[in-house]
Enzyme design. Structure first.
Site, PDB file in Angstrom:
ATOM      1  N   HIS A 199       0.767  -1.112  -0.105  1.00  0.00           N
ATOM      2  CA  HIS A 199      -0.174  -0.113  -0.233  1.00  0.00           C
ATOM      3  C   HIS A 199       0.992   0.962  -0.049  1.00  0.00           C
ATOM      4  O   HIS A 199       0.371   2.152  -0.461  1.00  0.00           O
ATOM      5  CB  HIS A 199      -1.028  -0.033   1.123  1.00  0.00           C
ATOM      6  CG  HIS A 199      -2.071  -1.093   0.869  1.00  0.00           C
ATOM      7  ND1 HIS A 199      -2.089  -2.302   1.573  1.00  0.00           N
ATOM      8  CD2 HIS A 199      -2.973  -1.194   0.016  1.00  0.00           C
ATOM      9  CE1 HIS A 199      -3.162  -2.912   1.122  1.00  0.00           C
ATOM     10  NE2 HIS A 199      -3.675  -2.168   0.240  1.00  0.00           N
ATOM     11  N   GLU A 441     -10.929 -10.434  -4.777  1.00  0.00           N
ATOM     12  CA  GLU A 441      -9.334 -10.384  -4.484  1.00  0.00           C
ATOM     13  C   GLU A 441      -8.981 -11.659  -3.766  1.00  0.00           C
ATOM     14  O   GLU A 441      -8.187 -11.614  -3.259  1.00  0.00           O
ATOM     15  CB  GLU A 441      -9.058  -8.949  -3.841  1.00  0.00           C
ATOM     16  CG  GLU A 441      -9.912  -8.613  -2.904  1.00  0.00           C
ATOM     17  CD  GLU A 441      -9.541  -7.217  -2.273  1.00  0.00           C
ATOM     18  OE1 GLU A 441      -8.668  -6.588  -2.796  1.00  0.00           O
ATOM     19  OE2 GLU A 441     -10.434  -6.603  -1.516  1.00  0.00           O
ATOM     20  N   ASP A 465      -4.310  -8.232  -4.160  1.00  0.00           N
ATOM     21  CA  ASP A 465      -4.681  -9.419  -3.159  1.00  0.00           C
ATOM     22  C   ASP A 465      -5.038 -10.741  -3.877  1.00  0.00           C
ATOM     23  O   ASP A 465      -4.632 -11.586  -3.162  1.00  0.00           O
ATOM     24  CB  ASP A 465      -5.774  -9.018  -2.284  1.00  0.00           C
ATOM     25  CG  ASP A 465      -5.288  -7.751  -1.195  1.00  0.00           C
ATOM     26  OD1 ASP A 465      -4.461  -8.016  -0.772  1.00  0.00           O
ATOM     27  OD2 ASP A 465      -6.138  -6.795  -1.230  1.00  0.00           O
ATOM     28  N   CYS A 512      -9.015  -3.552 -11.062  1.00  0.00           N
ATOM     29  CA  CYS A 512      -8.506  -2.094 -10.532  1.00  0.00           C
ATOM     30  C   CYS A 512      -7.197  -2.428  -9.646  1.00  0.00           C
ATOM     31  O   CYS A 512      -6.627  -1.597  -8.925  1.00  0.00           O
ATOM     32  CB  CYS A 512      -9.791  -1.778  -9.277  1.00  0.00           C
ATOM     33  SG  CYS A 512     -10.132  -2.732  -8.002  1.00  0.00           S
TER      34      CYS A 512
HETATM   35  C1  PEP Z   1      -6.227  -5.224  -4.952  1.00  0.00           C
HETATM   36  O1  PEP Z   1      -6.120  -5.925  -3.985  1.00  0.00           O
HETATM   37  O2  PEP Z   1      -5.877  -5.280  -6.217  1.00  0.00           O
HETATM   38  C2  PEP Z   1      -6.847  -3.787  -4.667  1.00  0.00           C
HETATM   39  C3  PEP Z   1      -7.082  -3.061  -5.574  1.00  0.00           C
HETATM   40  O3  PEP Z   1      -7.116  -3.400  -3.350  1.00  0.00           O
HETATM   41  P1  PEP Z   1      -5.717  -2.884  -2.381  1.00  0.00           P
HETATM   42  O4  PEP Z   1      -4.819  -2.584  -3.224  1.00  0.00           O
HETATM   43  O5  PEP Z   1      -6.312  -1.597  -1.917  1.00  0.00           O
HETATM   44  O6  PEP Z   1      -5.654  -3.890  -1.407  1.00  0.00           O
HETATM   45 MG    MG Z   2      -7.013  -5.232  -2.114  1.00  0.00          MG
END
Ligand code: PEP
Ligand code: MG
Length: 591
Positions: A199, A441, A465, A512
């Site tokens: 993150h 995910e 994820d 995403c």
């Molecule tokens: C992901 O897991 O791809 C996602 C978009 O969520 P995050 O990166 O916020 O965990």
């Molecule tokens: Mg995620």
């Protein structure tokens, strides 16, 4: 060795997570204190040491009062009372006197004594056969961490205290550290730990701060005052770069600027392939400040609003009104394009400073995201009501993160309906037909997509994820970064499965995760039939460039081959050949 190092160039190769070239002096950030360091003091220093301790206790007491009040506002008195026990620890005179006595007797600073006393108390309590008392052991450990942080006070060199232009060098940065970076001063950052989809890396991209992570030992190889050049696209770091290196990068920066200027001209052009297939391109945002960049970079709408960053950036939990105002701002700025507001994905590496951490050995497999929200319905409902309020702008959609079974969606939808009833009773308007989606995910969710489908309107695949949980590879761990592969056949097959199931049920599927922001994988995702890509705003021009130079028929052919490929290396090679053929210029900017 005390000998002064010669300013020789040292070259590092890490993981480039946020593109861009930056040159600045180094500012090293100290890690959070884990083990209190022992230091002798003189008898004359005793009163000073005790005063320091008392001040830290008062500061801790005040912080706890504030958190307790915020918790009571958001979650109700019942939850806030957990802090009563914390408060008892800071106010426990016999515990405090024990620490002071030992400081006087041993003539050492307060930190190691506090830590030792707290450990002794906590161990004693945890052995008592009484669940109330044994749980107090956890409170003692928590409060001690807070007192130690307050004792460290100004001496800790933290992101928020940077006052000169620099490149930050740190062992690791938390997502909230990264969120509080002042972009005018921090020209880039490099860390020992980290990986592409941690993150912290996602935040760096969002802030458009060049960053290289996973460098293992960069903190030991540089000193404050060294000059560092970072190449965020290629993952290279040069400590004390030579004159030739600086000249090389000056030229490179100029070339990159030219490519970016050309890509800027695509801003108002549709994300359409050469054979006329439209791939809606939306943006991922973490902060409201990113909203202007969405349209400016050529995306339409928000495919993923990571709302937890509203909570990470501040010491207080935003209430319903504050949240509604934030969501309305997002909705208004993109209207009529859709804004997908993801409910809180708190937990694991994303916990606000004053949030009580669940005591878990494997937080990424623990109370994270929808699980945490279902455990704390008041917190969740506050957010749901805020999203519903914003849905008076009918472009607002809602999305649940980290779903692993259908019951979670059913429960979340039931809470959403409760919130609708509450707002209706108060006469607050909202969109009764708000679209609800779920992130895919977790592999279990991908495999039961058909069972989840009747409860939602869309899927959004979170590859960050999905890869982590499918491959059992920690997405933030540089030691296993070589195993973290979007091109792995398991990932390609899971995406293919989810897309097919969604279409069979009349739903649409977006991707995403970062895979959609990597130009290399865009043709594959399009060929697999993904209906929308939601990408980091800074990546939009590159992704649009790729889409516009692609034939949809060619992408489908690539996907067909990838689904039959014998290995991830082969899939990667197919993807690379395709990009080298259609849009080689983006490779200069992205890896
Ligand atoms: C992901 O897991 O791809 C996602 C978009 O969520 P995050 O990166 O916020 O965990
Ligand atoms: Mg995620």
């Amino acid at each position: 060795m005390a000998e002064k190092r010669e300013k020789r160039e040292i070259v590092f190769k890490g993981i480039g997570v946020s593109p861009g070239i930056a040159i600045q002096q180094v500012q090293i950030l100290c890690p959070q204190i884990q083990h209190a360091v022992q230091r002798s003091i003189t008898p004359e220093e005793i009163p000073l040491e005790i005063a320091r301790f008392e001040e830290a206790l008062i500061a801790t007491h005040d912080q706890l009062m504030l958190i307790q009040k915020q918790m009571a506002d958001v979650l109700g008195d019942e939850h806030a009372s957990i802090f009563d026990a914390h408060m008892l620890v800071v106010d426990d005179r016999s515990f405090i006197e024990d620490v002071i006595r030992t400081v006087k007797k041993d003539l050492v600073n307060v930190e190691p004594i506090l830590q030792a006393e707290a450990t002794r108390y906590a161990e004693m309590l945890s052995k008592v056969d009484d669940s109330y008392l044994s749980e107090r052991a956890v409170d003692i450990r928590d409060v001690t961490k807070r007192i130690l942080a307050n004792l460290a006070g100004e001496s800790l060199n933290q992101v928020g205290q940077i006052s000169e232009p620099c490149i930050v060098v740190a062992h690791d940065l938390s997502p909230s550290d990264t969120a509080s970076i002042d972009r005018k001063l921090v020209h880039g950052f490099v860390t020992d730990l980290g990986s592409e989809t941690s993150h912290t890396s996602i935040m760096a991209k969002a802030l458009e701060v060049p960053a290289v992570v996973g460098l293992h030992n960069i903190t030991t190889a540089v000193s404050s005052g060294d000059t560092v050049l970072i190449d965020g696209a290629k993952g290279r770091v040069f400590v004390n770069p030579t004159a030739e290196r600086l000249a090389e990068y000056e030229k490179r920066a100029e070339e990159q600027k030219q490519i970016l200027n050309e890509l800027d001209t695509l801003r108002d052009k549709p994300p359409e392939t050469l054979d006329g297939y439209l791939v809606p391109l939306s943006a991922n945002i973490e902060l409201l400040e990113e909203l202007d960049g969405v349209v400016a970079r050529g995306a339409k709408g928000i495919g993923l609003f990571r709302t937890e960053f509203l909570f990470l950036g501040s010491d207080t939990l935003p209430d319903e009104e504050e949240q509604a105002a934030a969501y309305e701002r997002a909705a208004k700025s993109q209207y009529p394009s859709a804004v997908v507001i993801r409910t809180l994905d708190l937990g694991a590496d994303k916990l606000p400073a004053n949030f009580e951490k669940p005591d878990e050995l494997n937080p990424f497999l623990g109370s994270r995201a929808i699980r945490l929200c279902l455990l704390r319905p008041e917190l969740f409902k506050t957010q749901l009501r805020a999203i519903l309020r914003a849905s008076a702008y009918d472009n607002v959609q809602i999305m649940y993160p980290m779903v692993c079974c259908v019951q979670e969606v059913i429960e979340a939808n039931a809470l959403l309906r409760q919130c609708m009833d509450e707002l209706r009773e108060k006469g607050v308007s909202f969109n009764e037909d708000i679209q609800i989606g779920t992130m895919i995910e977790v592999p279990s969710a991908a495999l039961i997509a058909d069972i989840i489908a009747p409860h939602v309107s869309f899927f959004s695949i979170g590859t960050n994820d999905l890869i982590q949980y499918t491959m059992a590879v920690d997405r933030g761990n540089e030691n296993v970064a070589h195993l973290y592969k979007p091109a792995h056949m398991a990932i390609v097959r899971l995406i293919d499965h989810v897309v097919k199931v969604s279409h069979e049920h009349g739903l649409w599927t977006c991707v995403c995760g970062q895979m959609a922001s990597d130009p290399l994988f865009v043709p594959l995702l399009i060929g697999l039939g993904v209906d929308e890509l939601s990408v980091s705003p800074s990546q939009t021009p590159m992704i649009k460039d790729v889409i516009r130079k692609l034939f949809y028929s060619g992408a489908m052919e690539l996907a067909r081959k990838a689904l039959k490929a014998p290995s991830k290396e082969y899939v990667e090679q197919l993807c690379r050949e395709m990009i080298e053929q259609v849009a080689p210029e983006v490779l200069e900017l992205s890896e």
